[in-house]
Each structure stands twice: as C-alpha cells, then as structure tokens.
Design an enzyme around this catalytic site. Structure first.
Site, PDB file in Angstrom:
ATOM      1  N   ALA A  67      10.887  -0.176  -0.812  1.00 43.27           N
ATOM      2  CA  ALA A  67      10.640   0.818   0.496  1.00 43.27           C
ATOM      3  C   ALA A  67       9.343  -0.397   1.304  1.00 43.27           C
ATOM      4  CB  ALA A  67      10.139   1.459   0.765  1.00 43.27           C
ATOM      5  N   THR A  68       8.726  -0.543   2.077  1.00 44.09           N
ATOM      6  CA  THR A  68       7.753  -1.096   2.565  1.00 44.09           C
ATOM      7  C   THR A  68       6.490  -0.728   3.737  1.00 44.09           C
ATOM      8  OG1 THR A  68       8.980  -1.689   4.645  1.00 44.09           O
ATOM      9  CG2 THR A  68       8.779  -3.191   2.596  1.00 44.09           C
ATOM     10  N   THR A  69       6.238  -0.409   4.461  1.00 45.88           N
ATOM     11  CA  THR A  69       4.706   0.147   4.983  1.00 45.88           C
ATOM     12  C   THR A  69       5.530   1.177   5.563  1.00 45.88           C
ATOM     13  OG1 THR A  69       4.629  -2.675   6.071  1.00 45.88           O
ATOM     14  CG2 THR A  69       3.292  -1.066   7.055  1.00 45.88           C
ATOM     15  N   LYS A  74      10.866   7.040   4.565  1.00 47.75           N
ATOM     16  CA  LYS A  74       9.094   7.182   3.474  1.00 47.75           C
ATOM     17  C   LYS A  74       8.539   7.588   3.552  1.00 47.75           C
ATOM     18  CE  LYS A  74      10.886   1.593   3.894  1.00 47.75           C
ATOM     19  NZ  LYS A  74      10.342   0.317   5.065  1.00 47.75           N
TER      20      LYS A  74
END
Length: 279
Positions: A56-58, A89
């Site tokens: 998962a990123t930002t 997320k």
C-alpha cells in the site's frame, strides 16, 4: 505422591495463567498468551528470498476546524506491477478514530483488523472506551511487535487519527517501524508518495479549514503524489475510482461518499486544466 503434587501444581499454574489471560483488557495480550500463532506479527520468517508482496502506498491526514481527516489512494503495487487499483487503505478503528496503512498490504490489513478487535475488546471488558492517547499507544505496541518482520523487509507504517473529547479537537499520530509514536499538529503523510503529498499540504493547508476545504486539500495532495510517484494512484476518471476519505469530528467518523468525491475531483481537474501547467 510427589509426582502427583507436581502435576496438580502444574495444572493449577495453567489455570491461573488462563484466567489471567481471559481477564486482561488487551485482546492482543490474551492472544499472545493463549494462541501466539494467530498473531500477524512476532514470528520469524524462514531463510530465503522474500517473494514480492503487494504494498500500500500513500496516506495523507490533516486537522481541520472541529476534527481531523484521513485519505488514501487506491493503488497497491508489487515491484513494478500494479497489484490492485481498488485497495482501501483507510479504515475506521472505532466510532471516533481512523487508521491508515502503508507498507506490506497483507500484514497491514491484518494488524488493522486486530487493532479494531483490540479496541472493541477493551470497551467490553472495562465498560468504557479507551482514551485517544491509549489507542495511539496500543497501536504503537502492535507496530513494535512487527519489528522482526520489518527487519526482514515486511514493514507496516500506520497513520492514526481521531477526535479527543478531552481537548475538543482532532489529533493525529505518526509512527516509525519500531513503534515510536509522534503527534503531528497540522498534517502528515506516509508512504512512497508522502514527500510530494506533504509538499502540497504545506502550500494548501491552513488553520481553521472547513471539512469541505480539507477534502479539497486531500484530493489535491494525492493528485500531486500520483503525478510524481508511480506507486501512488491518482483519481481514476475512466474507472470512477476516487480516494477513500474519512473525517472524524465530535459526532464520530464519516466516510465521504464517492459521489461527493467525484464532484471534488471534477473541480480539481477543471482548476488544473485552467492553469495549463506542465507540472
């Protein structure tokens, strides 16, 4: 007789141990004593090369007048591949706090679910919700429990926010991989695109933002992150996929409906098109 006495003593110690585990207000502590194999962290991985796993990123978060906001993009990556365009997320931890995740997606989602159960278990045992400070500390302990796996490349870095009734304001907490907890007073971002999102928030955030203005700033910051970070997914106009955004106020947490976000995204696109800038 001696062996029988030792057997009774051992059985008695086991019963006391089980009763102590059952009476604790911490579900994680209970699980670590009774079924440690079910915990998503604290276990060593076998030697060898780690397989690629979705990340998962930002995540971005900020305070506004009367509360706090958290938003996350929808992309998960696995090396240079896009593993998912639909991942969520940002999650409600309970009715008055939210949790955003960056890092190894599978572990992060398991820790999120465990944290939700931890807060619910505490409230059932103690008869009162855990304070926001207490929630932040419990999450830090769980992140610290994942340190052995983080050192092997499977790190989880959360962002936690909620409304503190004692202070009548929203509060925001960041963490490092060792479980260190840091309160952020205005805004913060974690993940691969965080440096770009944070730069956008530094320019756009201001004290006393309304909830609607905070949503605009969150969308703008994720746009900027996606513009420069390939692992961050910007709003997808073709698939109608918008960021996941939660706000938390005195009235509790609220997920911003996707149709509202669609309107905000259109406004941001029009504004950027009018500027006609390359970057």
């Amino acid at each position: 007789m001696a062996s029988q006495a030792m057997s009774w003593r051992g059985e008695g110690e086991r019963v006391v141990r089980d009763l102590a585990a059952a009476s604790t207000s911490s579900f994680v502590e209970h699980l670590s004593q009774s079924r440690p194999d079910l915990l998503p962290f604290g276990q060593a991985l076998p030697a060898g090369v780690l397989p690629q796993t979705p990340h998962a990123t930002t995540i971005v978060a900020m305070t506004f007048a009367g509360g706090v906001l958290m938003a996350g993009d929808r992309r998960a990556t696995m090396g240079t591949m896009i593993a998912s365009r639909h991942i969520e997320k940002v999650f409600p931890a309970d009715g008055y706090s939210v949790l955003g995740i960056a890092g190894t997606a599978g572990l992060a989602i398991d820790i999120t679910k465990l944290f939700q159960v931890e807060l619910e278990h505490y409230e059932k045992i103690e008869g009162t919700p855990l304070s926001l400070e207490g929630k932040a500390n419990r999450l830090g302990a769980m992140v610290r429990g994942n340190l052995p796996m983080a050192l092997q490349g499977l790190a989880v870095v959360p962002l936690f926010a909620g409304f503190d009734p004692a202070l009548s304001q929203g509060r925001l907490f960041s963490y490092d991989v060792t479980g260190g907890r840091y309160e952020e007073l205005e805004h913060h971002s974690v993940g691969s695109g965080s440096v770009f999102a944070r730069g956008a928030m530094k320019k756009l955030w201001k004290p006393g933002l309304s909830e609607s203005d905070a949503v605009q700033v969150a969308v703008e910051s994720l746009f900027d992150a996606a513009d420069d970070d390939s692992a961050t997914g910007g709003p997808d106009v073709i698939r109608k996929l918008w960021p996941i955004i939660y706000t938390v106020t005195r009235g509790g947490s609220r997920k911003i409906p996707q149709h509202e976000l669609g309107t905000v995204v259109e406004q941001v696109l029009v504004r950027r098109a009018e500027l006609g800038r390359e970057s």
